[in-house]
Design a protein around this motif. Structure first.
Motif, PDB file in Angstrom:
ATOM      1  N   ARG A 218       0.828  -1.212   0.000  1.00  0.00           N
ATOM      2  CA  ARG A 218       0.000   0.000   0.000  1.00  0.00           C
ATOM      3  C   ARG A 218       0.860   1.258   0.000  1.00  0.00           C
ATOM      4  NH1 ARG A 218      -5.877  -0.907   1.114  1.00  0.00           N
ATOM      5  NH2 ARG A 218      -5.847   1.301   1.668  1.00  0.00           N
TER       6      ARG A 218
ATOM      7  N   GLU B 131       2.235   1.796  -3.491  1.00  0.00           N
ATOM      8  CA  GLU B 131       1.188   2.308  -4.369  1.00  0.00           C
ATOM      9  C   GLU B 131       0.945   3.793  -4.124  1.00  0.00           C
ATOM     10  OE1 GLU B 131      -2.026  -0.286  -3.384  1.00  0.00           O
ATOM     11  OE2 GLU B 131      -1.303  -1.938  -4.636  1.00  0.00           O
ATOM     12  N   ARG B 132       0.968   4.196  -2.853  1.00  0.00           N
ATOM     13  CA  ARG B 132       0.772   5.606  -2.518  1.00  0.00           C
ATOM     14  C   ARG B 132       1.920   6.465  -3.055  1.00  0.00           C
ATOM     15  NH1 ARG B 132      -2.013   8.400   1.449  1.00  0.00           N
ATOM     16  NH2 ARG B 132      -1.817  10.637   1.027  1.00  0.00           N
TER      17      ARG B 132
ATOM     18  N   ALA C  11       3.818   5.826  -5.559  1.00  0.00           N
ATOM     19  CA  ALA C  11       3.746   5.887  -7.023  1.00  0.00           C
ATOM     20  C   ALA C  11       2.791   6.988  -7.467  1.00  0.00           C
ATOM     21  CB  ALA C  11       3.307   4.537  -7.578  1.00  0.00           C
ATOM     22  N   ARG C  12       1.715   7.198  -6.688  1.00  0.00           N
ATOM     23  CA  ARG C  12       0.752   8.257  -7.011  1.00  0.00           C
ATOM     24  C   ARG C  12       1.215   9.617  -6.526  1.00  0.00           C
ATOM     25  NH1 ARG C  12      -2.679   4.544  -4.468  1.00  0.00           N
ATOM     26  NH2 ARG C  12      -2.997   6.041  -2.756  1.00  0.00           N
ATOM     27  N   ASP C  13       1.870   9.610  -5.357  1.00  0.00           N
ATOM     28  CA  ASP C  13       2.230  10.862  -4.695  1.00  0.00           C
ATOM     29  C   ASP C  13       3.596  10.699  -4.031  1.00  0.00           C
ATOM     30  OD1 ASP C  13       2.416  13.222  -3.308  1.00  0.00           O
ATOM     31  OD2 ASP C  13       0.730  12.820  -1.952  1.00  0.00           O
TER      32      ASP C  13
ATOM     33  N   ALA D 197       4.184  12.045  -0.452  1.00  0.00           N
ATOM     34  CA  ALA D 197       3.196  11.734   0.579  1.00  0.00           C
ATOM     35  C   ALA D 197       3.847  11.558   1.946  1.00  0.00           C
ATOM     36  CB  ALA D 197       2.440  10.463   0.199  1.00  0.00           C
TER      37      ALA D 197
END
Length: 313
Positions: A181, A184-185, A187-189, A192
């Protein structure tokens, strides 16, 4: 990611309980509070977000050094079969940490066609032969030891023929899912805040530790020396100091892996099929009184998904 949904020929459950109580009486487990060893699976050194492979490995080594404990690494051959990975594993061994066999391919040996476990073990054994901290310990990928009694006994025979012992896990968890998880986070941001993932991971591991220790006390009548399963990934590199501090604050004591695997509980071969999951789960299943307490699989990402979704992780 593999979906994990999908006592013969050794000490009996009763003899393990008797031997373990005698060891307890002999002051092996007299220290107050539960004790555990850190065991780390699937050493991988490819680069990723936040840290490259070398930095992840160094962060894990530094955290263990700061804590003053000897861990065990159960290594998958396909991830260490190159010169660079070999140098990282050498640093692990030079720091005094134990090394065990986790197969070359990390195949699933709990299915209907389990394949040639012996060849999978032997292929990685060649890679481990040069390391002085190699131990005769083997851990089944996905903790899956055999779907049927026939397959289970075949798998156990493969270990016996090679002088290997099952490096059982007592505290299973889903740190791999928290890591998934987080990746994945990122990769998006990429910017973060990662702190909440560490918060969640520490509480998750402590919760599973409390569950398995409590179940062990009911099944065995005492708290054994435990093995905590975590993985050689970004969350371990980032948060291992917090994990160790969280366990210490909760009353747990970290112990060297050699000490823990010498406990007679790790000679147990529960008479169940399929044979999988935490050793405590298996012993509870063989006991027969704890069916209502045993979910199957014992640990998996979908158990953690609702809570992580609710927290926005």
């Amino acid at each position: 990611m593999f979906d994990r949904r999908h006592v013969l020929g050794g000490l009996t459950f009763a003899s393990v309980a008797v031997m373990s109580r005698s060891v307890q009486a002999g002051n092996v487990t007299t220290q107050a509070g539960p004790r555990f060893a850190v065991t780390i699976d699937d050493f991988r050194f490819e680069d990723g977000p936040q840290q490259n492979g070398a930095a992840r490995h160094r962060a894990i080594l530094d955290a263990l050094s700061a804590a003053g404990i000897q861990a065990a690494g159960l290594v998958t051959g396909k991830h260490i079969d190159n010169v660079e990975a070999g140098s990282h594993l050498a640093a692990w061994s030079e720091a005094g940490h134990a090394i065990g066999n986790h197969t070359y391919s990390h195949a699933y040996y709990g299915g209907s066609d389990p394949g040639d476990l012996g060849a999978d073990i032997d292929r990685v054994a060649v890679l481990l032969a040069a390391y002085t901290t190699q131990r005769p310990w083997f851990r089944f990928p996905y903790l899956a030891e055999g779907r049927t009694v026939e397959f289970r006994d075949r798998m156990r025979g493969v270990l016996r023929d090679r002088g290997l012992r099952n490096a059982h896990v007592t505290i299973d968890a889903s740190d791999w899912y928290v890591n998934q998880r987080l990746l994945e986070r990122l990769a998006r941001d990429p910017g973060a805040d990662i702190t909440p993932y560490g918060d969640y991971l520490v509480q998750h591991l402590l919760g599973r530790a409390a569950f398995y220790d409590g179940l062990a006390r009911e099944v065995l009548g005492y708290s054994p020396l435990h093995t905590l399963l975590i993985h050689h990934n970004l969350t371990t590199a980032l948060f291992l100091p917090r994990i160790l501090e969280g366990f210490r604050a909760a009353g747990w004591t970290a112990v060297d892996a050699d000490t823990v695997f010498a406990h007679p509980i790790y000679q147990a071969q529960p008479d169940i099929a399929p044979a999988a999951h935490s050793l405590i789960w298996q012993l509870a299943k063989a006991d027969g009184r704890f069916e209502a307490r045993l979910r199957s699989p014992g640990e998996d990402g979908p158990y953690e998904k609702p809570a992580m979704d609710a927290l926005g992780l």
